[in-house]
Design a protein around this motif. Sequence first.
Motif, mmCIF file in Angstrom:
data_model
loop_
_atom_site.group_PDB
_atom_site.id
_atom_site.type_symbol
_atom_site.label_atom_id
_atom_site.label_comp_id
_atom_site.label_asym_id
_atom_site.label_seq_id
_atom_site.Cartn_x
_atom_site.Cartn_y
_atom_site.Cartn_z
ATOM 1 N N ILE A 1 21.326 -73.518 -9.014
ATOM 2 C CA ILE A 1 19.897 -73.820 -9.109
ATOM 3 C C ILE A 1 19.100 -72.549 -9.338
ATOM 4 C CG2 ILE A 1 17.891 -74.665 -7.814
ATOM 5 C CD1 ILE A 1 19.766 -76.662 -6.455
ATOM 6 N N GLY B 1 18.690 -80.781 -15.608
ATOM 7 C CA GLY B 1 17.505 -81.348 -14.978
ATOM 8 C C GLY B 1 17.882 -82.189 -13.775
ATOM 9 N N TRP B 2 16.884 -82.557 -12.980
ATOM 10 C CA TRP B 2 17.197 -83.360 -11.788
ATOM 11 C C TRP B 2 17.826 -84.701 -12.128
ATOM 12 C CZ3 TRP B 2 14.815 -88.045 -11.353
ATOM 13 C CH2 TRP B 2 13.630 -88.243 -12.056
ATOM 14 N N THR C 1 27.337 -77.982 -12.556
ATOM 15 C CA THR C 1 26.463 -78.732 -11.651
ATOM 16 C C THR C 1 26.977 -80.148 -11.441
ATOM 17 O OG1 THR C 1 24.532 -77.445 -12.362
ATOM 18 C CG2 THR C 1 24.108 -79.555 -11.279
ATOM 19 N N CYS D 1 28.237 -81.828 -7.878
ATOM 20 C CA CYS D 1 27.576 -83.036 -7.359
ATOM 21 C C CYS D 1 28.554 -84.199 -7.222
ATOM 22 C CB CYS D 1 26.415 -83.425 -8.271
ATOM 23 S SG CYS D 1 25.013 -82.290 -8.208
ATOM 24 N N GLY E 1 21.583 -84.272 -12.081
ATOM 25 C CA GLY E 1 22.158 -84.215 -10.747
ATOM 26 C C GLY E 1 22.272 -85.588 -10.106
ATOM 27 N N ILE E 2 21.232 -86.415 -10.298
ATOM 28 C CA ILE E 2 21.269 -87.777 -9.755
ATOM 29 C C ILE E 2 22.379 -88.584 -10.415
ATOM 30 C CG2 ILE E 2 19.980 -89.948 -9.592
ATOM 31 C CD1 ILE E 2 17.439 -88.320 -9.249
#
Length: 346
Positions: free
Chosen positions: A331, A220-221, A283, A287, A224-225
């Motif tokens: 993605i 989920g986003w 991922t 990142c 990534g953050i």
Amino acid sequence: MSLRLIEVFLPDDCTQQVETLLADQTIINTWYEPRFQDQVWVRILVQTQDAETIVDQFFDQFHDIEGFRLLLLVVEASLPNSDQEDREVTELPSKSELKTDLNPQLARINREEIYDRVAQSANLSWVQLAMVILSTLIAAIGILRDSQAVVIGAMVIAPLLKPNMGLAVATTLGDRQLALRTIGAGTLGILLSLVLSIGIGNFADVALTSTEITSRLRVGWPDGILALASGIAGAIALTTEERSSLVGVMVSVALLPPLVVLGLMVGAGYWSEALGAGLLTITNLICLNLAAVTTFWVQDLRPRQQHDVPEAKRVTQFAYSIWLLLLVGLIGTVIVVRMYGLHQTA
């Protein structure tokens, strides 16, 4: 105020050149002492942000002279304090001082210290491999027991910070040899952790009801953050005086638990769940490196030799392209997997 002591050993007939070189530099103090065999020992006390320029100029001018040696030392304390530190407490800092404190390029330590910190991570040792094995075992036990505290303990000892930061530094400086070494060391650590996790998953009772597992089966986003923030924190800790083991824990949060969950899922035969954990692991890895390279770019970390700068830019741009293409591909894969899952549910 952070200080560095630069010690330089040169033939005695280079003293005049040293004085000329230092004439235009910002220094706190300089000492010249004669040494044996017609050598001179020069000691230069400077602020940390001024050290890199002086070191570069000494290397450029004297590196091919026999007997040249430069040492860069961290100064823990200095007495008496400099005139700048002896100002009245009520006196407001000048505009230039505020600019120095807020400028990320001036706040970092010099290039040689950064390189030395990450170069060791490219050399495999039995200690590093042992810590990978131990952290993987502890993380697997914590995940199987659904114990967040045990998983955190594994992340504290996981040696995952320096290999990733080493790759980012090598990318920024265009050092292909260091990049290959860090990739080799990092890949071996990841494979060792993955194989061990797969072995544990083969024999252990893996329950998909564990929150430590279910929370790492989807990308989920927020994930990534988290990885981007961890990469930035790791890069800042590496390049400044703010070194903390907690930053290493942050990097391990993004890598170790998803990697162990991936191995457990593969070992237990849960292939669809393993796909989700694998996507999360890759991922986070992408990142982390994107964030670290970007942070080094903002801090103006560049090669010592000016003629190496174009090559470093090319390597950095190539790495950016690879990371971004992989991220876009992941993605797309995540979207396809989720659409397929929704179709199956319907």
